[in-house]
Design an enzyme around this catalytic site. Structure first.
Site, mmCIF file in Angstrom:
data_model
loop_
_atom_site.group_PDB
_atom_site.id
_atom_site.type_symbol
_atom_site.label_atom_id
_atom_site.label_comp_id
_atom_site.label_asym_id
_atom_site.label_seq_id
_atom_site.Cartn_x
_atom_site.Cartn_y
_atom_site.Cartn_z
ATOM 1 N N ASP A 1 -42.396 -80.389 36.954
ATOM 2 C CA ASP A 1 -43.254 -79.535 36.951
ATOM 3 C C ASP A 1 -44.528 -79.772 38.106
ATOM 4 O O ASP A 1 -44.980 -81.291 37.486
ATOM 5 C CB ASP A 1 -43.992 -79.487 35.419
ATOM 6 N N HIS B 1 -52.207 -78.882 38.776
ATOM 7 C CA HIS B 1 -52.607 -80.585 37.962
ATOM 8 C C HIS B 1 -52.277 -81.230 38.958
ATOM 9 O O HIS B 1 -52.468 -82.501 38.221
ATOM 10 C CB HIS B 1 -50.749 -80.741 36.474
ATOM 11 N N ILE C 1 -56.034 -79.727 35.908
ATOM 12 C CA ILE C 1 -56.081 -79.986 34.588
ATOM 13 C C ILE C 1 -54.233 -80.587 34.107
ATOM 14 O O ILE C 1 -53.582 -80.525 34.820
ATOM 15 C CB ILE C 1 -56.050 -79.068 33.872
ATOM 16 N N GLY D 1 -50.018 -78.820 29.939
ATOM 17 C CA GLY D 1 -50.124 -78.080 28.819
ATOM 18 C C GLY D 1 -48.871 -79.331 27.720
ATOM 19 O O GLY D 1 -48.983 -79.349 26.932
#
Length: 294
Positions: free
Chosen positions: A197, A202, A217, A220
């Site tokens: 990903d 990110h 961030i 998840g």
């Protein structure tokens, strides 16, 4: 393109074949923070090929082993309309991994996905889309079922049902039976993204700021994997074969460098959990549930 209901419930992807190996398994374990202490033999089993074990939630990334990206185009039967959501306006809502057999260290598999639910929350409130992906091995046997929900913020008002989505797992009202802390590394998202990903949210500070965050961030699904690590460490004695399924809802972002506290409740074979970042007073994972094998 809009969502067409009920046509979307017949939307599938063509079967696709993929392979992964021990390097991919070890990279995932490192990505969720295992192996920080190279003298810890229990975690070394997930990060070194000698006695290699597979973290159950690695199923969320192993189909993209080697960095292969891109969605498999959806398809519908003749006479049905193809639905498409606005991927610039989506967030990951929930994730569940159910293992029909323990994940092997390497292998070749076939994955096929389908839409199993679409719920209309209103024109200005978005939609919830539920998809299921089934892995099969070369003998045609089921290996894993992955169920995930997407909150499509820009796609409400398509005329589907508003009720009927799966209810979240209730967390016990008593105090947690135990809690485990995990320090994330400042560079953890840069490592985890190598699982496949590579969303710049990110990794790229400019992209993160444009999305409303002060810095990139953590994925998840990385936080989700850390909650599975908590169950392995605190309850399952680092035996991944004991985990039948692991599911959770995403409720707030984690920033690399945060310390994640995972609270756990045990009721027989059912482990309930939530995850929080104490420094910010944020609950980042809610309604978590792990089911252990009998």
């Amino acid at each position: 393109m809009p969502i067409y209901y009920p046509d979307i419930l017949e939307q599938t992807t063509a079967p696709r074949t993929f392979s992964y190996g021990d390097k991919d398994v070890m990279l995932y374990a490192l990505g969720i923070g295992m192996g920080r202490d190279p003298m810890d033999a229990r975690e070394l089993d997930f990060t070194y090929e000698k006695n290699l074990k597979v973290v159950p939630t690695a199923a969320t990334v192993l189909a993209a082993a080697g960095g292969r990206q891109g969605r498999t185009p959806p398809q519908v039967p003749d006479g049905k309309r193809l639905s498409e959501i606005n991927f610039l306006m989506v967030v990951h809502g929930e994730q569940k991994v159910e293992l029909h057999q323990p994940l092997p260290v390497s292998g070749t598999f076939t994955a096929e996905s389908r839409t199993i639910g679409a719920y209309d929350k209103g024109k200005d409130k978005g939609a919830v889309i539920v998809n299921e992906t089934v892995w099969r091995d070369e003998a045609g046997e089921k290996v894993a079922t992955l169920t995930g929900s997407t909150f499509a913020r820009g796609d409400g008002g398509f005329g589907g049902p508003s009720d009927g989505a799966p209810e979240p797992h209730p967390i016990p009202e008593r105090a947690p039976d135990l809690s485990v802390d995990f320090e994330t590394r400042p560079d953890q998202a840069l490592l985890y993204r190598l699982n496949g990903d590579r969303n710049p949210l990110h990794s790229d500070p400019d992209v993160a700021r444009r999305a409303g965050f002060p810095r990139p961030i953590l994925h998840g699904l990385c936080t989700y994997g850390i909650t599975c690590r908590a169950v392995l460490q605190a309850i399952a004695d680092y035996d991944p074969n004991r985990i039948l399924s692991h599911q959770a809802r995403f409720s707030a972002p984690v920033f690399p460098g945060d310390t994640i506290t995972v609270d756990l409740w045990r009721d027989g074979p059912v482990i309930s959990f939530e995850a929080r970042v104490k420094e910010r007073g944020a609950t980042v994972i809610k309604n978590g549930k792990t089911v252990l094998r009998a």
